[in-house]
Motif scaffolding. Structure first.
Motif, PDB file in Angstrom:
ATOM      1  N   LEU A 125       0.946  -0.846   0.000  1.00 14.91           N
ATOM      2  CA  LEU A 125       0.401   0.107   0.271  1.00 14.91           C
ATOM      3  C   LEU A 125       0.976   1.029   0.120  1.00 14.91           C
ATOM      4  CD1 LEU A 125      -2.932   1.385   0.479  1.00 14.91           C
ATOM      5  CD2 LEU A 125      -2.503   1.284   2.976  1.00 14.91           C
ATOM      6  N   THR A 126       0.486   2.224  -1.293  1.00 11.66           N
ATOM      7  CA  THR A 126       1.532   3.095  -1.268  1.00 11.66           C
ATOM      8  C   THR A 126       0.677   5.163  -0.930  1.00 11.66           C
ATOM      9  OG1 THR A 126       1.105   3.312  -3.039  1.00 11.66           O
ATOM     10  CG2 THR A 126       3.658   2.266  -2.892  1.00 11.66           C
ATOM     11  N   ARG A 127      -0.395   4.919  -0.732  1.00  9.87           N
ATOM     12  CA  ARG A 127      -1.130   5.762  -0.496  1.00  9.87           C
ATOM     13  C   ARG A 127      -2.658   5.807  -0.098  1.00  9.87           C
ATOM     14  NH1 ARG A 127      -0.601  10.812  -5.361  1.00  9.87           N
ATOM     15  NH2 ARG A 127       1.374   9.570  -5.118  1.00  9.87           N
ATOM     16  N   GLN A 128      -3.053   6.672   1.084  1.00 12.34           N
ATOM     17  CA  GLN A 128      -4.432   6.542   1.319  1.00 12.34           C
ATOM     18  C   GLN A 128      -4.927   7.761   0.672  1.00 12.34           C
ATOM     19  OE1 GLN A 128      -3.855   6.037   4.883  1.00 12.34           O
ATOM     20  NE2 GLN A 128      -4.695   3.689   5.292  1.00 12.34           N
ATOM     21  N   ASN A 129      -6.352   7.608  -0.282  1.00  9.59           N
ATOM     22  CA  ASN A 129      -7.521   8.334  -0.289  1.00  9.59           C
ATOM     23  C   ASN A 129      -6.589   9.281  -1.151  1.00  9.59           C
ATOM     24  OD1 ASN A 129     -10.158   9.745  -0.510  1.00  9.59           O
ATOM     25  ND2 ASN A 129      -8.960  11.276   0.523  1.00  9.59           N
ATOM     26  N   ALA A 130      -6.333   8.408  -2.616  1.00  3.98           N
ATOM     27  CA  ALA A 130      -5.009   9.731  -3.482  1.00  3.98           C
ATOM     28  C   ALA A 130      -6.270   9.604  -4.410  1.00  3.98           C
ATOM     29  CB  ALA A 130      -4.276   8.361  -4.018  1.00  3.98           C
ATOM     30  N   PRO A 131      -5.644  10.861  -5.490  1.00  3.96           N
ATOM     31  CA  PRO A 131      -7.261  11.450  -6.339  1.00  3.96           C
ATOM     32  C   PRO A 131      -6.491   9.946  -7.502  1.00  3.96           C
ATOM     33  CG  PRO A 131      -4.782  12.405  -6.128  1.00  3.96           C
ATOM     34  CD  PRO A 131      -4.873  11.948  -5.026  1.00  3.96           C
ATOM     35  N   LEU A 132      -6.939  10.715  -8.827  1.00  5.82           N
ATOM     36  CA  LEU A 132      -7.353   8.578  -9.786  1.00  5.82           C
ATOM     37  C   LEU A 132      -7.411  10.057 -10.616  1.00  5.82           C
ATOM     38  CD1 LEU A 132      -9.235   6.481  -7.516  1.00  5.82           C
ATOM     39  CD2 LEU A 132      -6.709   6.365  -8.221  1.00  5.82           C
ATOM     40  N   VAL A 133      -7.060   8.859 -12.192  1.00  6.49           N
ATOM     41  CA  VAL A 133      -7.278   9.058 -13.770  1.00  6.49           C
ATOM     42  C   VAL A 133      -7.702   7.933 -13.827  1.00  6.49           C
ATOM     43  CG1 VAL A 133      -5.719  11.076 -13.392  1.00  6.49           C
ATOM     44  CG2 VAL A 133      -5.163   8.997 -14.122  1.00  6.49           C
ATOM     45  N   LYS A 134      -8.613   8.280 -15.579  1.00  4.27           N
ATOM     46  CA  LYS A 134      -8.436   7.165 -15.787  1.00  4.27           C
ATOM     47  C   LYS A 134      -7.525   6.722 -17.076  1.00  4.27           C
ATOM     48  CE  LYS A 134     -12.803   5.368 -15.813  1.00  4.27           C
ATOM     49  NZ  LYS A 134     -14.385   5.117 -16.430  1.00  4.27           N
ATOM     50  N   VAL A 135      -7.212   6.008 -17.428  1.00  3.35           N
ATOM     51  CA  VAL A 135      -6.571   5.284 -18.558  1.00  3.35           C
ATOM     52  C   VAL A 135      -6.933   4.206 -19.356  1.00  3.35           C
ATOM     53  CG1 VAL A 135      -4.060   5.034 -20.308  1.00  3.35           C
ATOM     54  CG2 VAL A 135      -4.209   6.085 -17.943  1.00  3.35           C
ATOM     55  N   ILE A 136      -7.897   4.445 -20.550  1.00  7.65           N
ATOM     56  CA  ILE A 136      -8.155   3.994 -21.583  1.00  7.65           C
ATOM     57  C   ILE A 136      -7.459   3.713 -22.596  1.00  7.65           C
ATOM     58  CG2 ILE A 136     -10.645   3.661 -22.669  1.00  7.65           C
ATOM     59  CD1 ILE A 136     -12.027   5.789 -21.055  1.00  7.65           C
ATOM     60  N   LEU A 137      -7.136   2.050 -22.772  1.00  8.17           N
ATOM     61  CA  LEU A 137      -6.418   1.773 -23.945  1.00  8.17           C
ATOM     62  C   LEU A 137      -7.467   0.844 -25.259  1.00  8.17           C
ATOM     63  CD1 LEU A 137      -3.790  -0.344 -21.440  1.00  8.17           C
ATOM     64  CD2 LEU A 137      -3.508   2.029 -22.627  1.00  8.17           C
ATOM     65  N   ASP A 138      -6.719   0.913 -26.229  1.00  6.28           N
ATOM     66  CA  ASP A 138      -7.189   0.580 -27.617  1.00  6.28           C
ATOM     67  C   ASP A 138      -8.060  -1.089 -27.195  1.00  6.28           C
ATOM     68  OD1 ASP A 138      -4.677  -0.397 -27.827  1.00  6.28           O
ATOM     69  OD2 ASP A 138      -4.266   0.580 -29.470  1.00  6.28           O
ATOM     70  N   ASN A 139      -7.477  -1.592 -26.410  1.00  2.17           N
ATOM     71  CA  ASN A 139      -8.056  -2.905 -26.257  1.00  2.17           C
ATOM     72  C   ASN A 139      -9.226  -3.122 -25.351  1.00  2.17           C
ATOM     73  OD1 ASN A 139      -7.317  -2.363 -23.294  1.00  2.17           O
ATOM     74  ND2 ASN A 139      -6.010  -4.341 -23.503  1.00  2.17           N
ATOM     75  N   GLY A 140      -9.821  -1.273 -25.011  1.00  3.38           N
ATOM     76  CA  GLY A 140     -11.196  -1.385 -24.189  1.00  3.38           C
ATOM     77  C   GLY A 140     -10.652  -1.757 -22.382  1.00  3.38           C
ATOM     78  N   VAL A 141      -9.321  -1.723 -22.315  1.00  4.36           N
ATOM     79  CA  VAL A 141      -9.052  -1.758 -20.450  1.00  4.36           C
ATOM     80  C   VAL A 141      -9.294  -0.658 -20.346  1.00  4.36           C
ATOM     81  CG1 VAL A 141      -7.798  -2.782 -19.614  1.00  4.36           C
ATOM     82  CG2 VAL A 141      -8.150  -4.699 -21.405  1.00  4.36           C
ATOM     83  N   GLU A 142      -9.763  -0.329 -18.713  1.00  5.23           N
ATOM     84  CA  GLU A 142      -9.524   0.834 -18.340  1.00  5.23           C
ATOM     85  C   GLU A 142      -8.647   0.809 -17.103  1.00  5.23           C
ATOM     86  OE1 GLU A 142     -13.526   2.302 -17.501  1.00  5.23           O
ATOM     87  OE2 GLU A 142     -13.905   2.720 -19.336  1.00  5.23           O
ATOM     88  N   ILE A 143      -7.412   1.513 -16.417  1.00  4.64           N
ATOM     89  CA  ILE A 143      -6.475   1.924 -15.807  1.00  4.64           C
ATOM     90  C   ILE A 143      -7.014   2.330 -14.728  1.00  4.64           C
ATOM     91  CG2 ILE A 143      -4.100   1.276 -15.117  1.00  4.64           C
ATOM     92  CD1 ILE A 143      -3.651   0.652 -17.739  1.00  4.64           C
ATOM     93  N   LYS A 144      -7.582   2.221 -13.092  1.00  2.00           N
ATOM     94  CA  LYS A 144      -7.059   3.949 -12.914  1.00  2.00           C
ATOM     95  C   LYS A 144      -5.619   3.986 -12.223  1.00  2.00           C
ATOM     96  CE  LYS A 144     -12.472   3.577 -11.807  1.00  2.00           C
ATOM     97  NZ  LYS A 144     -13.274   3.269 -11.006  1.00  2.00           N
ATOM     98  N   CYS A 145      -5.299   5.115 -11.643  1.00  2.00           N
ATOM     99  CA  CYS A 145      -4.539   5.127 -11.072  1.00  2.00           C
ATOM    100  C   CYS A 145      -3.988   6.902 -10.587  1.00  2.00           C
ATOM    101  CB  CYS A 145      -3.002   5.065 -11.744  1.00  2.00           C
ATOM    102  SG  CYS A 145      -2.843   5.489 -13.258  1.00  2.00           S
ATOM    103  N   THR A 146      -2.841   7.101  -9.895  1.00  2.00           N
ATOM    104  CA  THR A 146      -2.763   9.006  -9.547  1.00  2.00           C
ATOM    105  C   THR A 146      -2.133   9.413 -10.931  1.00  2.00           C
ATOM    106  OG1 THR A 146      -0.603   7.513  -8.788  1.00  2.00           O
ATOM    107  CG2 THR A 146      -2.410   7.723  -6.721  1.00  2.00           C
ATOM    108  N   PRO A 147      -2.136  10.439 -10.971  1.00  2.00           N
ATOM    109  CA  PRO A 147      -2.275  11.163 -12.105  1.00  2.00           C
ATOM    110  C   PRO A 147      -0.724  10.737 -12.305  1.00  2.00           C
ATOM    111  CG  PRO A 147      -3.595  12.016 -11.453  1.00  2.00           C
ATOM    112  CD  PRO A 147      -3.016  11.523  -9.696  1.00  2.00           C
ATOM    113  N   ASP A 148       0.039  10.512 -11.684  1.00  2.00           N
ATOM    114  CA  ASP A 148       1.671  11.249 -11.134  1.00  2.00           C
ATOM    115  C   ASP A 148       2.727  10.309 -11.533  1.00  2.00           C
ATOM    116  OD1 ASP A 148       0.860   9.882  -9.403  1.00  2.00           O
ATOM    117  OD2 ASP A 148       2.670  10.901  -7.642  1.00  2.00           O
TER     118      ASP A 148
END
Length: 715
Positions: A125-148
């Motif tokens: 675990l690296t961070r609690q209550n962190a802001p997120l972005v969603k990166v959508i790939l051309d295979n339709g998969v969505e990845i949620k991660c921190t903006p940095d």
């Protein structure tokens, strides 16, 4: 109260974790920082706080829409707990589950040249209550991660999630199962599919690949699950021995000849035939069987098919001209086929072939990046050797970086070897103002040189010097240390930065900021507090160069740590490469965008370390004192920060006047290091007592390991 609010007549409060009164100059510097109009909430001073350039070293400043170019550093973010990670056992697991287990795992990593390897990692675990972005790939998969969080680009470089753009090409991770049940991985540097168990073997996880006399070396899966490539499930065998072993199992077990097994076998074959790989396999096998039958029984074949054309011609003509036949032909012409790599629908077999060839050959592309109005706890992997890992989404991302290695060696192995190790380190790694005479291939191939022409014009003539200094220590408080923890386990520790090129970039941008302040007639308490405003070209240029310099600094440490590690392995392991038991890497300076007290701000950590909950960090003492591996407690009042070391008690010039060489010898007793006037300003007495510093920040971090130096190299 863990901190003390200083009594300063400033618009912004100053909170101090130091147990001493600030001197007049330090107090004035704190006032200067707290008087800036864009400072947010309060300023936090760490226990090691002391004078610096413009701002106090050991200070943490949060600002709104502005940043002071004296700060250097970027950080690495993380992923939501449900993010799936493919392990070499053939299964994918959520990051949260891997972190909760606390056990080492084996993942896929990718070198900058596109070679996929297998390596050990650990999730946390690296961070609690962190802001997120969603990166959508051309295979339709969505990845949620921190903006940095940096994603690995197709050229081997990294780019933060928030900076990705539609169409950005990412380093892909393609895997599939062949007709025999083995996992195949597509190598990005060649496009060839390679069996995963041989990737594991060639990554060194099974030891040296043996040779078997008059036999070809193969790898046996002990549990007969070809997808499980865990190191303890794989065994080298000769190909004939392997076949004989499987034959002996059949001979000894009636299970293989039982009706139950035969039914299971047929069911498995039927299920396999329904997959695209299985269908292709059986189609190819059927074609081979028919062709063999035609060759071996030509007369019977001719007799069997005689008259086929005449018998079928009339039926086919009638069917093709009928409404049903025309509808069928139209349906076939407009039929859509699924791309097995990305899942996209493509019209006609020819269209599918062209789609694979021109659109998706060894590449993943970004479709969209969406900033989310939500926060979650996030996780990441520590991957000591390669610093990246594959997601099940099919791309590679950077890991949470660290800069100390816990090695599988103990104190008794170091006896009578320390002096020779130190001499070899000093011969292999330039210190002070020295630089490498020749640049190694890894240095000249560094991808960062592609962007050199885009840096500030003030460093255009420094490329040759920057190349030669990549893999050099520098001077001052930079060091290379070999330490022992309380269990007598060996640790390698290293501290260095972006060398002359980084310093020159900072000078150029600080000069620009000062000129802008002068032109705008902005009154500042100290010209070194000149700043850039977000959204301006100057801010963008500075941020770009800041990122580049930080990557340079990181790679500089990687090059040195690799040399350092090889020297230690030469003396303690006969030159055999070893896997670190734990890796920690933290920068001592940060300038990044974070959310604190519910607002998005730029946080400048000048001589401070990030210490969010579960963050690992390093707090080194002086060259004769202890150092600490710590884990953050996430103190919101300190902006989740802690000290970057003991902190200087006196200036370098004062230390040289106050102490003698005899003092240096006495204070570094038991440490293999230089004991001459060249390092007298780094004497332990010139630094604050590290135990007191640690006591003052007990609410900021917990100690994971206490280290004592036994060897130290300084410039």
């Amino acid at each position: 109260m863990p901190y003390e609010p200083l009594k300063l007549s400033t618009p912004t409060p100053v909170l101090s974790w130091a147990n001493h009164r600030l001197g007049l100059e330090e107090t004035q510097m704190a006032k200067n920082m707290a008087s800036l109009p864009f400072v947010f909430k309060h300023i936090a001073l760490m226990p090691d706080v002391h004078l610096g350039k413009g701002a106090l070293v050991g200070s943490v400043i949060a600002t709104k829409d502005a940043v002071i170019p004296a700060a250097v550093g970027v950080d690495i973010g993380c992923f939501t707990g449900d993010t799936l990670i493919p392990l070499i056992d053939g299964k994918s697991y959520p990051l949260r589950e891997l972190a909760d287990s606390g056990k080492p795992i084996y993942v896929y990593s990718c070198t900058k040249t596109g070679k996929i390897v297998a390596t050990e990692a650990i999730a946390r675990l690296t961070r609690q209550n962190a802001p997120l972005v969603k990166v959508i790939l051309d295979n339709g998969v969505e990845i949620k991660c921190t903006p940095d969080h940096p994603f690995m680009l197709r050229d081997g470089e990294y780019q933060e999630a928030s900076q990705l753009r539609k169409g950005t090409s990412l380093m892909p991770f393609y895997s599939k199962v062949d007709r025999d049940g083995y996992t195949l991985i597509q190598q990005n540097y060649s496009g060839r599919w390679q069996k995963a168990h041989w990737i594991i073997a060639r990554s060194g996880l099974l030891g040296k690949v043996p040779k078997f006399e008059n036999q070809r070396t193969v790898i046996h899966h002990k549990n007969f699950n070809q997808a499980d490539n865990s190191p303890d499930n794989l065994e080298f065998m000769g190909n004939r021995d392997h076949s004989a072993y499987h034959g002996s199992l059949v001979d000894r077990s009636t299970h293989w000849q039982s009706p139950e097994f035969e039914k299971q076998r047929k069911d498995a074959l039927a299920a396999k035939s329904k997959t695209s790989e299985g269908y292709q396999y059986y189609a190819e096998r059927g074609t081979r069987n028919i062709l063999q039958y035609m060759q071996n029984n030509p007369e019977h074949f001719q007799q069997s098919v005689s008259g086929n054309g005449e018998r079928g011609k009339q039926y086919l003509v009638h069917y093709n001209q009928s409404p049903k036949g025309r509808a069928k032909s139209k349906e076939i012409a407009n039929r859509f086929y699924t791309c097995e790599i990305y899942g996209e629908q493509v019209k006609s077999p020819i269209g599918l072939d062209n789609h694979r060839k021109y659109q998706h050959t060894y590449n993943h592309k970004v479709v969209d990046i969406i900033f989310l109005n939500e926060s979650q706890d996030v996780y990441c992997l520590s991957v000591p050797e390669y610093h990246n890992f594959a997601l099940s989404a099919g791309v590679f991302v950077h890991n949470c970086g660290m800069a100390a290695l816990k090695m599988p060696f103990t104190a008794d192995q170091l006896e009578v070897k320390l002096k020779q190790i130190r001499l070899e380190i000093e011969a292999a790694i330039p210190v002070g103002f020295e630089e490498n005479k020749d640049a190694e291939k890894a240095v000249t191939n560094w991808q960062g040189w592609r962007e050199f022409k885009e840096l500030h014009r003030g460093v255009k003539d420094l490329e040759t010097k920057a190349i030669r200094q990549l893999g050099s220590l520098g001077g001052g408080n930079h060091f290379i240390e070999l330490c022992l923890d309380t269990d007598d386990q060996v640790w390698l520790m290293l501290h260095s930065g972006s060398r002359h090129i980084g310093n020159k970039l900072a000078e150029c941008h600080i000069s620009t900021a000062k000129n802008l302040a002068k032109l705008a007639q902005i009154s500042l308490p100290d010209p070194d507090l000149s700043y850039f405003v977000a959204g301006t070209p100057e801010f963008a240029a500075y941020w770009h160069d800041l990122q580049w310099a930080q990557e340079y600094a990181k790679f500089n440490r990687d090059v040195m740590m690799n040399r350092f590690k090889k020297i230690v392995e030469k003396h303690l392991a006969g030159g055999k490469p070893t896997k670190p038991l734990l890796s920690v890497n933290c920068h001592h300076n940060y300038a990044e965008k974070e959310v604190h007290f519910g607002e998005e701000v730029y946080v400048t950590r000048k001589g401070a370390v990030r210490a969010r909950t579960e963050d690992y960090g390093i707090i080194p003492g002086s060259m004769g004192a202890k150092s600490f591996i710590v884990k953050g407690k996430g103190s919101y009042e300190s902006y989740c920060s802690c000290s970057h070391g003991a902190g200087r008690l006196m200036s370098r010039s004062k230390a040289k006047k106050q102490f003698s060489i005899d003092d240096l010898v006495a204070q570094t007793q038991g440490v293999e290091c230089r004991k001459d006037s060249g390092v007298l300003d780094e004497i332990p007495g010139a630094y604050k007592p590290i135990d007191q510093v640690m006591e003052n920040q007990a609410d900021l971090v917990e100690v994971v390991a206490t280290l004592k130096q036994v060897l130290c190299v300084k410039g």
